[in-house]
Design an enzyme around this catalytic site. Structure first.
Site, PDB file in Angstrom:
ATOM      1  N   PRO A  77     -46.763 -26.675  35.315  1.00  0.00           N
ATOM      2  CG  PRO A  77     -48.305 -27.818  34.125  1.00  0.00           C
ATOM      3  CD  PRO A  77     -47.679 -26.345  34.339  1.00  0.00           C
ATOM      4  CB  ALA A  79     -44.986 -35.604  36.605  1.00  0.00           C
ATOM      5  CB  SER A 106     -48.450 -31.916  37.155  1.00  0.00           C
ATOM      6  OG  SER A 106     -48.603 -33.145  36.549  1.00  0.00           O
ATOM      7  CE1 TYR A 130     -50.604 -34.421  30.206  1.00  0.00           C
ATOM      8  CE2 TYR A 130     -50.173 -35.036  32.594  1.00  0.00           C
ATOM      9  CZ  TYR A 130     -49.650 -34.335  31.561  1.00  0.00           C
ATOM     10  OH  TYR A 130     -48.620 -34.107  30.935  1.00  0.00           O
ATOM     11  CB  THR A 156     -51.772 -30.913  29.321  1.00  0.00           C
ATOM     12  OG1 THR A 156     -51.299 -30.290  30.400  1.00  0.00           O
ATOM     13  CG2 THR A 156     -50.166 -31.328  28.327  1.00  0.00           C
ATOM     14  NE  ARG A 165     -41.160 -37.061  27.627  1.00  0.00           N
ATOM     15  CZ  ARG A 165     -42.036 -36.905  28.724  1.00  0.00           C
ATOM     16  NH1 ARG A 165     -42.088 -37.145  30.031  1.00  0.00           N
ATOM     17  NH2 ARG A 165     -43.147 -36.155  28.154  1.00  0.00           N
ATOM     18  CE  LYS A 231     -47.975 -26.789  30.638  1.00  0.00           C
ATOM     19  NZ  LYS A 231     -47.516 -28.086  29.963  1.00  0.00           N
ATOM     20  CG  HIS A 255     -45.270 -31.567  27.760  1.00  0.00           C
ATOM     21  ND1 HIS A 255     -46.481 -31.648  27.658  1.00  0.00           N
ATOM     22  CD2 HIS A 255     -44.577 -32.146  28.669  1.00  0.00           C
ATOM     23  CE1 HIS A 255     -46.535 -32.622  28.751  1.00  0.00           C
ATOM     24  NE2 HIS A 255     -45.641 -32.642  29.394  1.00  0.00           N
ATOM     25  CG  ASP A 286     -44.852 -23.884  29.423  1.00  0.00           C
ATOM     26  OD1 ASP A 286     -44.306 -24.411  28.289  1.00  0.00           O
ATOM     27  OD2 ASP A 286     -45.529 -24.425  29.935  1.00  0.00           O
TER      28      ASP A 286
HETATM   29  C1  LIG Z   1     -39.795 -33.069  34.776  1.00  0.00           C
HETATM   30  C2  LIG Z   1     -41.012 -32.175  33.751  1.00  0.00           C
HETATM   31  C3  LIG Z   1     -42.271 -32.729  33.881  1.00  0.00           C
HETATM   32  C4  LIG Z   1     -43.238 -32.137  33.557  1.00  0.00           C
HETATM   33  N1  LIG Z   1     -44.938 -32.887  33.629  1.00  0.00           N
HETATM   34  C5  LIG Z   1     -45.832 -32.031  33.201  1.00  0.00           C
HETATM   35  C6  LIG Z   1     -47.105 -32.513  33.487  1.00  0.00           C
HETATM   36  O1  LIG Z   1     -47.142 -33.228  34.461  1.00  0.00           O
HETATM   37  N2  LIG Z   1     -47.993 -32.019  32.921  1.00  0.00           N
HETATM   38  C7  LIG Z   1     -47.829 -30.929  31.954  1.00  0.00           C
HETATM   39  O2  LIG Z   1     -48.749 -30.410  31.297  1.00  0.00           O
HETATM   40  N3  LIG Z   1     -46.717 -30.461  31.607  1.00  0.00           N
HETATM   41  C8  LIG Z   1     -45.533 -31.007  32.165  1.00  0.00           C
HETATM   42  N4  LIG Z   1     -44.372 -30.675  32.010  1.00  0.00           N
HETATM   43  C9  LIG Z   1     -44.134 -29.587  30.862  1.00  0.00           C
HETATM   44  C10 LIG Z   1     -44.040 -28.043  31.664  1.00  0.00           C
HETATM   45  O3  LIG Z   1     -45.498 -27.576  32.005  1.00  0.00           O
HETATM   46  C11 LIG Z   1     -43.484 -27.285  30.775  1.00  0.00           C
HETATM   47  O4  LIG Z   1     -44.386 -27.002  29.662  1.00  0.00           O
HETATM   48  C12 LIG Z   1     -42.119 -27.106  30.574  1.00  0.00           C
HETATM   49  O5  LIG Z   1     -41.365 -27.461  31.543  1.00  0.00           O
HETATM   50  C13 LIG Z   1     -41.779 -25.563  30.437  1.00  0.00           C
HETATM   51  O6  LIG Z   1     -40.368 -25.620  29.713  1.00  0.00           O
HETATM   52  P1  LIG Z   1     -39.161 -25.359  30.586  1.00  0.00           P
HETATM   53  O7  LIG Z   1     -38.792 -26.544  31.462  1.00  0.00           O
HETATM   54  O8  LIG Z   1     -37.934 -25.133  29.943  1.00  0.00           O
HETATM   55  O9  LIG Z   1     -39.386 -24.419  31.549  1.00  0.00           O
HETATM   56  C14 LIG Z   1     -43.356 -31.190  32.575  1.00  0.00           C
HETATM   57  C15 LIG Z   1     -41.859 -30.594  32.364  1.00  0.00           C
HETATM   58  C16 LIG Z   1     -41.050 -31.349  32.916  1.00  0.00           C
HETATM   59  C17 LIG Z   1     -39.485 -30.877  32.539  1.00  0.00           C
END
Ligand SMILES: Cc1cc2nc3c(=O)[nH]c(=O)nc-3n(C[C@H](O)[C@H](O)[C@H](O)COP(=O)(O)O)c2cc1C
Ligand SMILES: Cc1cc2nc3c(=O)[nH]c(=O)nc-3n(C[C@H](O)[C@H](O)[C@H](O)COP(=O)(O)O)c2cc1C
Ligand SMILES: Cc1cc2nc3c(=O)[nH]c(=O)nc-3n(C[C@H](O)[C@H](O)[C@H](O)COP(=O)(O)O)c2cc1C
Ligand SMILES: Cc1cc2nc3c(=O)[nH]c(=O)nc-3n(C[C@H](O)[C@H](O)[C@H](O)COP(=O)(O)O)c2cc1C
Lengths: 364, 364, 364, 364
Positions: A77, A79, A106, A130, A156, A165, A231, A255, A286
């Site tokens: 997921p 966002a 998400s 969430y 999550t 960030r 997660k 995350h 992930d």
């Molecule tokens: C731009 C962005 C937005 C994200 N938004 C969410 C989210 O809304 N909910 C969530 O559980 N994880 C979110 N994540 C975490 C991702 O689900 C995931 O854990 C992570 O991107 C995995 O790492 P990778 O980008 O190296 O593949 C987000 C990650 C990124 C990069």
């Protein structure tokens, strides 16, 4: 030029995205040590390939929660995908469906879960949750997800607040005005507007419930019949609690290194979680997946499937749904090559002895 | 300027070769982690030199499969050498002959094995085998190799398909039209033409048999009286199987890091193979050899001889047969210096205690 | 600008020296891995300073072979010092004398040992010996050294031939025509002239005896009453032999990383030598000493004194005798600061527990 | 642009400060290995965050020597702060007071302790002591500190002389003429003037007593009723002595890596000190703290509070008192995020198991 690896898609996305969106998608927390680590930690694992095994027919399908999957790679997921490309979540999910990948939507999507379900009916969809201070909101969204045929709930657990960030603060990140968090109405939909810092962090601070505990898993279980996946677990201790509280699965994840810096890479944390609960729960991962190798290593260490976050966003930014399709094609081919060249015909052929830590070779 | 080390030849080759050929010769799989590792892993081994030993007369000859060799360095099989220089395989093999090095001819040579044998009659030649889907092709080529006086069969076992070498895909690699795979006719000879990706990978996918197993060693042993060497083993487990199936030798190799990325450097994998089968089989190594030091270390860890792939191609590209002669001269001199300065008069003086892993020094 | 550390002198020398001389002085063997390692290995050792000890009066004197020394830093033998500056060996030795440092004269000096003795009468001098094929030459030089009041014989045991220093080959190094190896006459004096490669290596190959063994120590002991030090030992095994054959001391050294590459840094090899023979012989070290810290660490690990090679050449190149004086001043002050800030009043206060390998801190 | 992390303040300070002051503030000893290490060593520690704990209300207060503190971050003593900004020590101390941070005033301050006390009455202040050769000076200053309501005496034990900071020697550092060491008169006040090298080092050499020992702690204890903290301990051995001699606390510190190079990072040395005396004394730490993470890690390893030296100077240089306030705000927020995202509601929730050395993950 042909795009032949995830880095190529990343470069294309870098060119297409505006700075504020690019920074949002790419950033990690703090000084991004764990962001780099997520990728580099895979390089510390060596493949030990076996030879002279019949690899003329590969079968990389797997079963997750009883459902057949074409292969062990899904979309994590992320966002606000419409910021990357107008195709947004639907494009991403359709590409996932074509590739036979699970798609996790998400809570903070720019497409409502109902629209997503309608737009990508053939995709295996999970819903990422969430928990809002206003619990009725959460209750409603769970029911809506069930109704829209999502197959699992992904809670999550690493985000009671959002991480620091730096770029988002510097950029005073806001969701562009023409977009909204489409699962909601009113301030929950339109609240991602800077009040001086990162608009998304401010939104989260005002909306999400930072007081949730494992007891809320019990509450959630009463709400839904869907399997519950937590997660964001990085320790054996929390994985054990997840089992105790009846979760069906756990995604080992930091995350995307966006919450706290200097946490372990997810692939570093995987073994302790698998050791603790691997026999009882579906352990997934992930973070940092960039190649077929990486998928293989996670499976060898006990993950049942892996997910990609940013790579899919890069595909989307590059060329919408088509971009994600192309990206998934590249990754699938790369994983199949890894299977063939390690001598694995099917996923159960992947043994833990096929991956060794570099320290194994740091002696004579 | 005098060329004094392999890197100097590499630089010259870089200048002479066209991009498409240069990329083909230099590439490794994936993001080339193991390509770098093949060289760097040697740097993690320290020499422990002994002093005050009479090194006025050095004898670096060795025996492999009962045949006397002038020194423990041969030429590994590399495909399509005429792309590097018109002298091609014959130039390379003649230089090897002059230096007293074994020359291994690739199945995928741009010179037929018969022409090679005629052109380099005084060279000790081995034949490297790929098994084609059309088994009669393979059967024929084995008989031809025997007839042409090749002394061993080297079955490459790490290549049921070819690895993902990004540059070749980007370049849409094809064999230049004036060249062909000279051991064959028709599509087997002229099929290295891109159909959108890497022409050589597409050729391999359509021609090689990815279903071969250890049973095919049995089949091969019935075909030939030549000693069978398996090339591309990286684990003790597979070395033990090679012994079980009656192979005479094993080349510890990761195919110049061209198959899967993040496998161990060949020098990292050598000890486990030597431990497992070193008393029963001739264990050899290729991958990353750049200096006299490297040869010495491989021997100290139990290899009976080593092979170079790219360095010979660099010599060839630089100046044809003469370039390879010069390169082998540089390496031989460098190896002799290592022998003298470690206090070794002959190869059996090289003891395992003369090489220590850096970790030995990582404590007080 | 004030020169405040050895690196500053190195920079000045870089500016003053012509390329061919600079390359000669700075080069290491092969690709200079051990050259870098000689310095870097010191950085892997942490000081564990003690506080609240009276350091108002420091005494850094020591006794070597029964002779009182002002401090535990001497000048290692380096060949052909007049190439660096007209002051040459005499300038270097006088500066050493002023600072209370032992000066070791190389066999390959551009000043004869007699001239050196006359020019630097108050310096504590040792003579470094290479054994020539013509043994009578060596015999004579030993007698001359005794007569000229040198106090010890340092037999270099790591140089039956010279190592492969790429720059010298590329530069076709020759000793400038106005200089000669002043301890000799005729071809032994004037033979450092390129015949295509490095002139010094060619000289060594034609003149030095590569067949010398430990038995020659016995021969040498009969020739002289001076204490015999072997220089160039990197293993416990050879140190034990040195003791067996009656040597008084051993210099743990890799010849400034100029002989074979990828040998241990001398500071890495020191502990095993000290463990083996530290109670019975005077163990010393050279290689990579750049700061007070480095001297301290070598002493803490059991060396009785250390020597610098290149740093003194840099001082000389920068400003002749004055440059070396200044350099030794910088090093002495830096060592005294280290003494004070580790809480050591005299050399015997330096305990092994005051130095820890970084690996000590690589866990919780 | 918003300043979002300590590095941002550092950059601003780099722009505002003149070279001589900037070099003075930023330098470490020798070639600044430990300076870098102080920061990097934190990166070798991984956080193991726990999830699903109620973090809606954080309490980061702590008690040090019986006094309630708002949070576990104070300001380390740094000399001559008016060189950074006219607000000087008072600005720094007022900012500390507002943030609820302990402020430690250096003996070498450009504001007298009485003025500081008057200017920052609401700040919790400690006094850092250097012992002068003229003991009556020290005696007087201790009494003055007591009278001015300082709450602890911090004896710096790692500075019998000052370390070799190359830039200060090159710059021939002097305190600008309009400033003085305001706790003193005459040469003690105005003596920081170069006599060829670093003026501050020359001052220290002429004024401080390098013969002090643990016995002087006894002397000091008779002089004062204030708790005595020793600052600059890096070993268990010295911590044990500190306990023996009745000190109340110890600051594990390498003086910002300004004394001797290649000492351990303070975070590396912390565990051995905590192990030895953690139950009996208040163990604190300074050195390399840049983020909330770093504070958390030090606490997890047993420190009761931490201090920042340079970061506060950067805040001051950037914008006087306001700059320090802003900096402390950034750090506080960052620490709170770390608390929330590791699942810690109060400081006692921080457990040692929440931090793991990277070596924990360097195996499978
Ligand atoms: C731009 C962005 C937005 C994200 N938004 C969410 C989210 O809304 N909910 C969530 O559980 N994880 C979110 N994540 C975490 C991702 O689900 C995931 O854990 C992570 O991107 C995995 O790492 P990778 O980008 O190296 O593949 C987000 C990650 C990124 C990069
Ligand atoms: C351009 C190139 C072509 C190759 N072709 C073959 C081949 O046809 N058959 C084979 O068994 N190995 C082949 N190899 C692998 C080499 O035999 C050898 O394993 C490798 O080059 C050794 O590593 P080095 O290049 O670092 O010396 C090839 C390698 C290269 C670089
Ligand atoms: C330019 C140069 C010439 C040298 N000549 C000799 C020599 O004639 N005899 C000898 O025993 N060692 C010789 N050495 C080695 C030194 O004695 C010493 O082992 C080495 O320089 C120590 O390392 P350092 O340069 O890092 O201090 C030479 C080293 C250099 C750099
Ligand atoms: C410019 C400067 C001046 C310092 N002056 C003093 C001092 O007067 N007394 C003292 O005990 N420590 C002094 N220190 C050391 C600090 O108290 C502290 O140990 C160190 O700065 C902590 O490391 P950090 O700068 O990485 O936070 C000084 C440090 C710096 C950088």
């Amino acid at each position: 030029m042909e795009l032949v690896c995830v880095e190529d898609f990343e470069l294309q996305a870098d060119r297409k995205l505006e700075k504020i969106a690019k920074d949002y998608y790419k950033s990690g927390a703090g000084d991004q040590f764990s962001l780099r680590l997520n990728r580099e930690a895979f390089k510390k694992l060596r493949l030990r390939p076996r030879c002279l095994r019949d690899v003329s027919q590969l079968d990389i399908s797997c079963k997750i929660f009883g459902q057949q999957q074409k292969w062990p790679l899904g979309i994590a997921p992320t966002a606000m995908q419409k910021m990357a490309h107008p195709d947004g979540e639907i494009g991403n999910a359709r590409a996932a469906g074509k590739a036979g990948s699970i798609f996790i939507l998400s809570t903070l999507s720019t497409t409502s879960l109902e629209d997503l379900a309608a737009g990508a009916p053939d995709t295996n969809k999970w819903f990422q949750l969430y928990i809002y201070k206003d619990r009725s909101l959460t209750e409603k969204i769970v029911r809506r997800a069930e109704k829209a045929n999502f197959q699992a709930l992904v809670l999550t657990v690493d985000a009671p607040i959002f991480g620091h960030r730096r770029a988002d603060v510097r950029n005073k990140f806001s969701l562009p005005a023409h977009l909204s968090l489409a699962n909601f109405k009113g301030e929950q939909a339109n609240g991602v507007i800077t009040e001086g810092g990162s608009g998304i962090n401010e939104y989260v601070a005002s909306q999400f419930d930072p007081s949730i505990t494992w007891q809320d898993i019990a509450w959630l279980k009463k709400l839904t019949h869907l399997p519950i996946v937590v997660k964001g677990v990085l320790t054996a201790e929390d994985a054990v609690l997840a089992r105790e509280f009846g979760c069906a699965g756990v995604i080992v994840s930091n995350h995307g290194a966006r919450q706290i810096d200097t946490v372990p890479a997810s692939i570093e944390a995987l073994p302790e979680v698998v050791n603790a609960v691997g026999n009882d729960m579906v352990v997934m991962l992930d973070g940092g997946i960039m190649q077929g190798n990486d998928i293989f290593k996670a499976l060898a260490l006990g993950a049942k499937t892996v997910f990609i976050g940013r790579p899919a966003v890069y595909g989307l930014a590059y060329n919408g749904q088509k971009g994600v399709e192309q990206l998934l094609g590249v990754l699938r081919k790369d994983f199949e090559i890894t299977m063939a060249l390690t001598g694995c015909q099917k996923l159960t052929d992947i043994k833990s002895a096929m991956v060794a830590h570099e320290s194994t070779y740091a002696k004579l």
